[in-house]
Design an enzyme around this catalytic site. Structure first.
Site, PDB file in Angstrom:
ATOM      1  N   HIS A 266       1.708 -37.838  14.143  1.00  6.70           N
ATOM      2  CA  HIS A 266       1.519 -39.209  13.529  1.00  6.70           C
ATOM      3  C   HIS A 266       2.915 -39.854  13.187  1.00  6.70           C
ATOM      4  CE1 HIS A 266      -2.074 -36.991  13.362  1.00  6.70           C
ATOM      5  NE2 HIS A 266      -1.552 -36.370  12.483  1.00  6.70           N
TER       6      HIS A 266
ATOM      7  N   ASP B 167       9.560 -39.555  22.596  1.00 11.64           N
ATOM      8  CA  ASP B 167      10.486 -39.938  23.609  1.00 11.64           C
ATOM      9  C   ASP B 167      10.915 -38.541  24.630  1.00 11.64           C
ATOM     10  OD1 ASP B 167      10.358 -42.401  22.722  1.00 11.64           O
ATOM     11  OD2 ASP B 167      12.348 -42.497  21.683  1.00 11.64           O
TER      12      ASP B 167
ATOM     13  N   GLU C 184      -1.743 -32.697  24.981  1.00 11.90           N
ATOM     14  CA  GLU C 184      -1.533 -32.583  23.395  1.00 11.90           C
ATOM     15  C   GLU C 184      -2.969 -32.187  22.673  1.00 11.90           C
ATOM     16  OE1 GLU C 184      -1.848 -36.754  21.774  1.00 11.90           O
ATOM     17  OE2 GLU C 184      -2.103 -36.136  19.511  1.00 11.90           O
TER      18      GLU C 184
ATOM     19  N   LEU D 105      -6.441 -28.518  16.410  1.00  4.97           N
ATOM     20  CA  LEU D 105      -7.428 -27.934  15.967  1.00  4.97           C
ATOM     21  C   LEU D 105      -8.615 -28.660  15.387  1.00  4.97           C
ATOM     22  CD1 LEU D 105      -5.130 -25.421  14.158  1.00  4.97           C
ATOM     23  CD2 LEU D 105      -6.670 -24.509  15.938  1.00  4.97           C
ATOM     24  N   SER D 106      -8.306 -29.547  14.677  1.00  4.90           N
ATOM     25  CA  SER D 106      -9.451 -30.491  13.839  1.00  4.90           C
ATOM     26  C   SER D 106      -9.463 -31.553  14.655  1.00  4.90           C
ATOM     27  CB  SER D 106      -8.542 -30.969  12.442  1.00  4.90           C
ATOM     28  OG  SER D 106      -7.480 -31.605  12.367  1.00  4.90           O
TER      29      SER D 106
ATOM     30  N   ARG E 130     -10.846 -37.609  10.251  1.00  2.00           N
ATOM     31  CA  ARG E 130      -9.982 -37.387   8.972  1.00  2.00           C
ATOM     32  C   ARG E 130      -9.383 -38.338   8.412  1.00  2.00           C
ATOM     33  NH1 ARG E 130      -6.489 -32.281   9.675  1.00  2.00           N
ATOM     34  NH2 ARG E 130      -6.481 -32.150   7.641  1.00  2.00           N
TER      35      ARG E 130
ATOM     36  N   ARG F 260      -4.085 -40.093   9.952  1.00  2.00           N
ATOM     37  CA  ARG F 260      -4.103 -39.157  11.254  1.00  2.00           C
ATOM     38  C   ARG F 260      -4.916 -39.907  12.500  1.00  2.00           C
ATOM     39  NH1 ARG F 260      -2.764 -34.106   8.674  1.00  2.00           N
ATOM     40  NH2 ARG F 260      -3.471 -34.278   6.477  1.00  2.00           N
TER      41      ARG F 260
HETATM   42  C1  DQA Z   1      -3.068 -30.853  13.138  1.00  2.00           C
HETATM   43  C2  DQA Z   1      -3.648 -32.125  12.709  1.00  2.00           C
HETATM   44  C3  DQA Z   1      -2.620 -32.852  12.107  1.00  2.00           C
HETATM   45  O1  DQA Z   1      -2.894 -34.024  11.539  1.00  2.00           O
HETATM   46  C4  DQA Z   1      -1.890 -31.987  11.004  1.00  2.00           C
HETATM   47  O2  DQA Z   1      -0.963 -32.625  10.368  1.00  2.00           O
HETATM   48  C5  DQA Z   1      -1.777 -30.644  11.410  1.00  2.00           C
HETATM   49  C6  DQA Z   1      -2.566 -30.060  12.355  1.00  2.00           C
HETATM   50  C7  DQA Z   1      -4.513 -30.109  13.977  1.00  2.00           C
HETATM   51  O3  DQA Z   1      -4.300 -28.988  14.728  1.00  2.00           O
HETATM   52  O4  DQA Z   1      -5.707 -30.276  13.853  1.00  2.00           O
HETATM   53  O5  DQA Z   1      -0.761 -30.029  10.965  1.00  2.00           O
HETATM   54  O6  DQA Z   1      -2.478 -31.169  14.361  1.00  2.00           O
END
Ligand code: DQA
Length: 149
Positions: A78, A85, A96, A99-100, A105, A109
């Site tokens: 974020h 870059d 990319e 997990l969440s 959220r 995010r």
């Molecule tokens: C994350 C989501 C991000 O917003 C957060 O800062 C993380 C983990 C995830 O894997 O869900 O540290 O990348």
């Protein structure tokens, strides 16, 4: 085929960190699952974790020998123009993962600086996000090699 997997900041704390959001699997357990899948897919993987933005930039800059990357940039998703870059500079297909589900959220995010330079994003499936990410990275690398991407 060689794929680099990068875990960003605080992911070393998985299992102990906000288990309601990130689950109870440790990073070691996730890495074991990734190694097993790599064997099944017959791809070579290297796995790195760093809490430091510049170190992640160095890892990406030094990733020329890899066919594709899987990255969970964690909080840097974020905020980090530097990681974005670096990915744009190396031109290695990048998946990319999160997990969440970052779109479910807090609002801060919902923006990923990484997505516009990634081949795609997988978000919200817990450890399975990494496994889907590895499959995607192997697949896009194969297409890139054959020139069919
Ligand atoms: C994350 C989501 C991000 O917003 C957060 O800062 C993380 C983990 C995830 O894997 O869900 O540290 O990348």
């Amino acid at each position: 085929m060689k794929i680099l997997i990068i875990h960003g900041p605080n992911l070393n704390l998985l299992g102990r960190r906000e288990a309601d959001v990130y689950g109870t699997n440790t990073l070691d357990e996730i890495n074991k699952l990734l190694k097993q899948l790599a064997k099944d897919l017959k791809v070579e993987i290297d796995i790195k974790q760093s809490n430091h933005e510049g170190e992640i930039v160095d890892l990406i800059q030094n990733s020329k020998q890899y066919d594709s990357l899987v990255i969970n940039p964690a909080a840097y998703t974020h905020t980090s123009v530097a990681i974005r870059d670096a990915i744009a500079a190396v031109e290695i297909p990048t998946v990319e993962i999160h997990l969440s589900n970052i779109y479910k959220r807090e609002e801060f995010r919902h923006t990923s600086l990484i997505s516009p330079v990634a081949s795609g994003q997988i978000s919200g499936f817990g450890p399975e996000s990494y496994l889907l990410g590895l499959r995607a990275a192997a697949s896009i690398a194969t297409h890139a090699k054959k020139g069919t991407s």
